[in-house]
Write a protein that holds these residues in place. Structure first.
Motif, PDB file in Angstrom:
ATOM      1  N   ASP C  59      42.101  15.570  42.238  1.00  0.00           N
ATOM      2  CA  ASP C  59      42.009  14.663  41.090  1.00  0.00           C
ATOM      3  C   ASP C  59      42.994  13.515  41.201  1.00  0.00           C
ATOM      4  N   ALA C  60      44.213  13.819  41.622  1.00  0.00           N
ATOM      5  CA  ALA C  60      45.286  12.839  41.474  1.00  0.00           C
ATOM      6  C   ALA C  60      45.794  12.278  42.793  1.00  0.00           C
ATOM      7  N   GLY C  61      45.268  12.734  43.925  1.00  0.00           N
ATOM      8  CA  GLY C  61      45.823  12.290  45.203  1.00  0.00           C
ATOM      9  C   GLY C  61      47.085  13.065  45.513  1.00  0.00           C
ATOM     10  N   ALA C  62      47.847  12.592  46.529  1.00  0.00           N
ATOM     11  CA  ALA C  62      49.061  13.306  46.920  1.00  0.00           C
ATOM     12  C   ALA C  62      50.004  13.400  45.730  1.00  0.00           C
ATOM     13  N   LEU C  63      50.652  14.558  45.564  1.00  0.00           N
ATOM     14  CA  LEU C  63      51.509  14.790  44.399  1.00  0.00           C
ATOM     15  C   LEU C  63      52.909  15.185  44.835  1.00  0.00           C
ATOM     16  N   HIS C  64      53.873  14.899  43.980  1.00  0.00           N
ATOM     17  CA  HIS C  64      55.216  15.405  44.233  1.00  0.00           C
ATOM     18  C   HIS C  64      55.870  15.730  42.905  1.00  0.00           C
ATOM     19  N   LEU C  78      59.439  18.326  46.144  1.00  0.00           N
ATOM     20  CA  LEU C  78      58.379  18.910  46.950  1.00  0.00           C
ATOM     21  C   LEU C  78      57.188  17.968  46.885  1.00  0.00           C
ATOM     22  N   PHE C  79      56.326  18.077  47.876  1.00  0.00           N
ATOM     23  CA  PHE C  79      55.281  17.076  48.039  1.00  0.00           C
ATOM     24  C   PHE C  79      54.095  17.729  48.737  1.00  0.00           C
TER      25      PHE C  79
END
Lengths: 101, 323, 493
Positions: C59-64, C78-79
């Motif tokens: 939904d949101a693309g890469a997250l961290h 964290l990623f």
């Protein structure tokens, strides 16, 4: 004055590297690795305390973590060494038993 | 005048550090190299104090020189007592097998370039440092190093405890496979003076350890130094037979070994109750929570270091009269 | 109500802390059956946060996120992107398979220290998940050490001087590797005052200190990943370890180092794009592919073949550096996935052969097809995927890499990939040929007690999954592209 310590850190790393490459016994190579780690720790503390004002706590925390990790690795490596001694002792006993025949 | 004396002191210290390190690499015999290396550890502790990092000076003196030294001497003692161990020292093949001249040349080149690089890159731009200093100023805990270790970068501290536990588990497996008689077996009778000295050392070490633990939140010290010091007391008790070797790890010892990780991980996950972020401390009650974590860490560190030194699966208090 | 970042934060935390707490529980509560059941439960249960995290990423693309809410540069972040997600899925699937296998395997090994073994495997799992998720240079150092100090002891569970020598060598390489990596971290901190990968701007990392940092970190991580020519520790350690541990070491642990190399070279150091340097690194990778494969062809033991094959397969990671396109990125990840599944299948099947035939000497495998059909089938199927024959997962990974080479006008890498595939086919068929031979002496009566059905179907299932990936390329490609450092140029997938 930090300059002297920085030069020392670089040279210490090289001395450790020498021990790691030139020696073959596990215990000496372990000491060498510890010297190399200390060199990196020294450099980290230098960059923490170089600027005037309060020292930067982050590298200090990193070094504290690093010291504990270094002890852990050393302790495990020494357990390996002890196992090596145990295997040797067993072999020595077997050799003696063979010699009696 | 004092600046000149200071500079001379620094120069001497650095020269001593380099000379001792070089000797530790060059001495053939393991015992000699280990003793020289312990001197190196002590000199490093002086350097930390000189550079204004008392937290590290304490840690290095107790852990770096003290515990590591005790572990290394243990290994040397084993070489002298175990049959057959003398005839061969553990070599790790292949030693790279490079010609000695080449190694020396590589190391000189590496040393020169690293030294130059490190001397040039000393002025650190400080986004992290600024954030940490500002954060620590506003923090209920007064010691910035403790703030970083137990709040800002607490995750690292927790994971470092995992490293310590893994080292013990690995050593535990090896101890089991070695099937050697334990080092430091119980002694039939104390040499004179041991009992009174220990009677004196015990309260001193326990009180110092508790002081370091308590002081850590606002002054140099903290769980790691305190735990290592208490571990040192455990080492003394093991050496004098007051803790005797045991062929398995009793449940109380296993519990103490992991209690630090259990409490710390518990707080990480319990943060779900009061915050959107894991490992976030609650707005109120941060101080007691940190103190609880630190105390659990202290116990685990002390037990793990004693067990690692002991070189046995476990230990237990010596029971009954000495026979 | 939950935002994707918060959902991701808790999923990531569970992925790291559930195996950790399970390790503590296994250690505290003795009893093999409890340990085995708990490991399976954890492996199955962790698919929940994995699925939730995948959806959050879709939904949101890469997250961290940052632990304690202390965002960079203050705290540890964290990623996850497509690459991290793929490695997490691979880890979970392989750990589930290995735990299933280990539970059966341990039944025949009463003297084996099951508690410590399971605890170390669980800690290793926690460390790997943490490593794949970490986005902080110093935290990565700590995670690397967890992986080292859990992986090396796994080798010495096989007793004896050979295991000990292998473990000592492994430990020294790992130790040297971490120190070099840590030196790099210190140099980067000195240059930029930063540790979080997200905050390190490539422009700030062009000075001599940063370049030296990249050099020493690359050397250190290459030692950890056993990239040719600093691979000397891997074949011995992976061949001598207990088979379930060998599988984890080859399929996951060695990849952790390669994973970090890719992260560094394509992340903060992406501006160091000197063509000669990148071509040179990829050439080293190809040298590793060729050397590892040739050595695999010369081994006299099955586990030696499989271990040298790992040295070869790790070389493909370096091809990504000069190709630097989305297709190559997807190809390398796909290759890592199929290799992980196939390699685990092979080591577990090899474990069965050792159990039943008493040895994994290739020349004693003659006639093995009569009583080891399942295990040999697993080796054959996994081998077909490793060799990259269509329609396997290995084929897709290699095909995308070839396509990326041709697109970039670097046809020589396509040739190397083809050669690597041919050599892999060579060493796999060499093993099968030994197994299909008529035995010169009567085949020893196999001991069916020692290899349970679970121990056969686990490797077969993994090998089939490795082939099955050949049909899911189009399905998975968009997932792998999440947060990729390259824009979609309309390539093959």
């Amino acid at each position: 004055m930090n300059l002297v310590y920085a030069l020392t850190a670089g040279l210490l790393f090289a001395i450790g590297l020498y021990g790691l490459l030139a020696r073959s016994e596990l215990i000496h190579r372990l000491l060498a690795a510890n010297v190399m780690s200390s060199a990196v720790f020294l450099y980290l503390i230098l960059i923490a305390t170089a600027p005037a004002g309060d020292p930067d706590p982050v590298p200090q925390a990193m070094v504290l973590t690093g010291i504990v990790i270094a002890v852990s690795l050393t302790a495990f490596a020494l357990a390996l060494l002890r196992y090596f001694q145990a295997l040797n002792a067993r072999r020595a006993l077997e050799d003696e038993a063979d010699g009696d025949d | 005048m004092s600046a000149v004396i200071g500079a001379a002191y620094d120069l001497l210290l650095c020269a001593g550090l380099l000379w001792v390190a070089l000797q530790a690499m060059r001495i053939r015999e393991a015992f000699g190299a280990v003793v020289v290396f312990m001197v190196f550890g002590l000199l490093m502790a002086v350097v930390w104090a000189r550079l204004g990092s008392p937290d590290l000076a304490l840690a290095e003196a107790i852990i770096g020189a003290g515990v590591t030294g005790a572990l290394l001497l243990n290994a040397c003692q084993a070489v002298q007592t175990d049959p057959g161990a003398r005839r061969a020292s553990a070599r790790v093949e292949p030693s790279p097998g490079l010609p000695h001249g080449l190694i020396v040349a590589v190391c000189i080149a590496a040393g020169a370039s690293l030294a130059a690089l490190m001397a040039l890159a000393l002025e650190v731009p400080g986004p992290t440092a600024d954030a940490a200093r500002a954060g620590a100023d506003a923090h209920p805990l007064g010691n910035p190093v403790t703030v970083v270790l137990l709040d800002f970068r607490a995750y690292d501290t927790l994971m470092e405890m995992v490293v310590l536990l893994a080292a013990f588990l690995g050593a535990r497996v090896l101890i089991d496979q070695s099937e050697l008689a334990p080092l430091h077996p119980p002694v039939p009778a104390d040499p004179p003076m041991v009992a009174p000295l220990l009677a004196m050392a015990t309260p001193v070490l326990v009180l110092t350890s508790l002081y370091l633990f308590w002081a850590g939140s606002h002054a140099p010290g903290g769980a790691f130094q305190a735990g290592a010091l208490l571990g040192g007391l455990g080492v003394l008790y093991r050496l004098t037979g007051r803790l005797e070797p045991y062929d398995h790890t009793p449940i109380w010892l296993r519990t103490v070994l992991v209690v630090g990780l259990i409490v710390f991980s518990g707080v990480v996950l319990a943060a779900a109750l009061w915050s959107p972020w894991p490992m976030r401390y609650p707005e109120t009650g941060l101080y007691p929570l940190v103190l609880a974590i630190e105390f659990a860490l202290l116990l685990s560190i002390a037990a793990t270091l004693t067990a690692l030194f002991s070189g046995t699966a476990g230990f237990r208090p010596h029971t009954g009269a000495r026979s | 109500m939950t935002e994707p970042a918060v959902l991701f934060a808790w999923c990531a935390t569970l992925l790291i802390f559930v195996p950790l707490l399970a390790a503590l529980a296994v250690y505290l509560v003795p009893g093999r059956r409890f340990g085995g059941a708990l490991c399976l439960l954890v492996a199955l249960g962790l698919f929940v946060p994995l699925v939730l995290a995948s959806h959050a990423l879709a939904d949101a693309g890469a997250l961290h996120f940052a632990f304690g809410g202390h965002t960079a540069p203050l705290g540890i972040e964290l990623f996850a992107d497509g690459l991290a997600l793929a490695m997490l899925w691979l880890t979970n699937v392989l750990l589930l398979a290995v735990h299933c296998y280990t539970n059966s395997w341990l039944r025949q090994a009463p003297a084996f220290r099951a508690t410590e073994f399971r605890a170390l495997v669980l800690l290793l799992w926690s460390g790997l998940n943490g490593l794949f998720l970490s986005a902080d240079l110093f935290n990565l150092y700590v995670m690397l050490e967890i992986v080292t100090l859990t992986a090396v002891p796994l080798v010495v569970f096989s007793r004896g001087p050979v295991a000990l020598a292998a473990a000592m060598r492994y430990l020294l390489f790992a130790l040297a590797g971490s120190i070099f990596y840590l030196l790099g971290v210190a140099l980067i901190y000195a240059e930029t005052g930063l540790l979080a990968l997200r905050t390190l701007s490539p422009e700030a990392l062009m000075g001599p200190a940063a370049v030296t940092a990249l050099a020493v970190m690359t050397a250190g991580l290459a030692m950890k990943a056993a990239l040719f020519p600093v691979h000397a520790w891997l074949p011995k350690a992976h061949a001598v370890a207990p088979s379930p541990a060998s599988a984890l070491l080859s399929a996951l642990v060695a990849k952790a180092g390669a994973y970090l190399l890719v992260r560094l070279w394509l992340g903060p150091f992406a501006t160091i794009d000197s063509a000669i340097l990148l071509q040179g690194l990829a050439a080293v990778g190809v040298a590793g592919i060729l050397y590892g494969s040739l050595q695999a062809l010369r081994q006299s033991r099955l586990k030696g073949v499989v271990a040298y094959s790992t040295v070869a397969q790790l070389g493909y990671f370096l091809l990504l550096l000069p190709l630097a396109s989305l297709v190559a990125w997807q190809g390398v990840i796909y290759h890592a996935l199929t290799h992980g599944l196939a390699k685990t299948a092979m080591f577990l099947a090899a474990g069965n052969l050792i159990r039943q035939a008493g040895s994994d000497q290739l020349d004693r495998l003659a006639g093995a097809d009569r009583f080891l059909g399942g295990s040999l089938m697993a080796i054959a199927l996994a081998g077909v995927s490793l060799a990259g024959l269509p329609p396997t997962g290995g084929f897709i990974g290699k095909w995308w890499l070839v396509a990326a080479s041709l697109e970039a006008g670097q046809w020589w890498w396509a040739l190397s990939i083809g050669a690597g595939g041919l050599l892999a086919a060579g060493y796999v068929f060499r093993v099968l040929r030994h197994a299909m031979q008529e035995p010169s002496e009567p085949t020893p009566v196999p001991d069916h007690e020692r290899v349970t059905p679970t121990m056969i179907w686990v490797p077969v299932a993994l090998a089939l999954a490795s082939i099955g990936l050949g049909f899911t390329g189009d399905l998975l490609a968009p997932w792998l592209a999440i947060g990729a450092p390259f824009a979609d140029t309309g390539g093959t997938p």
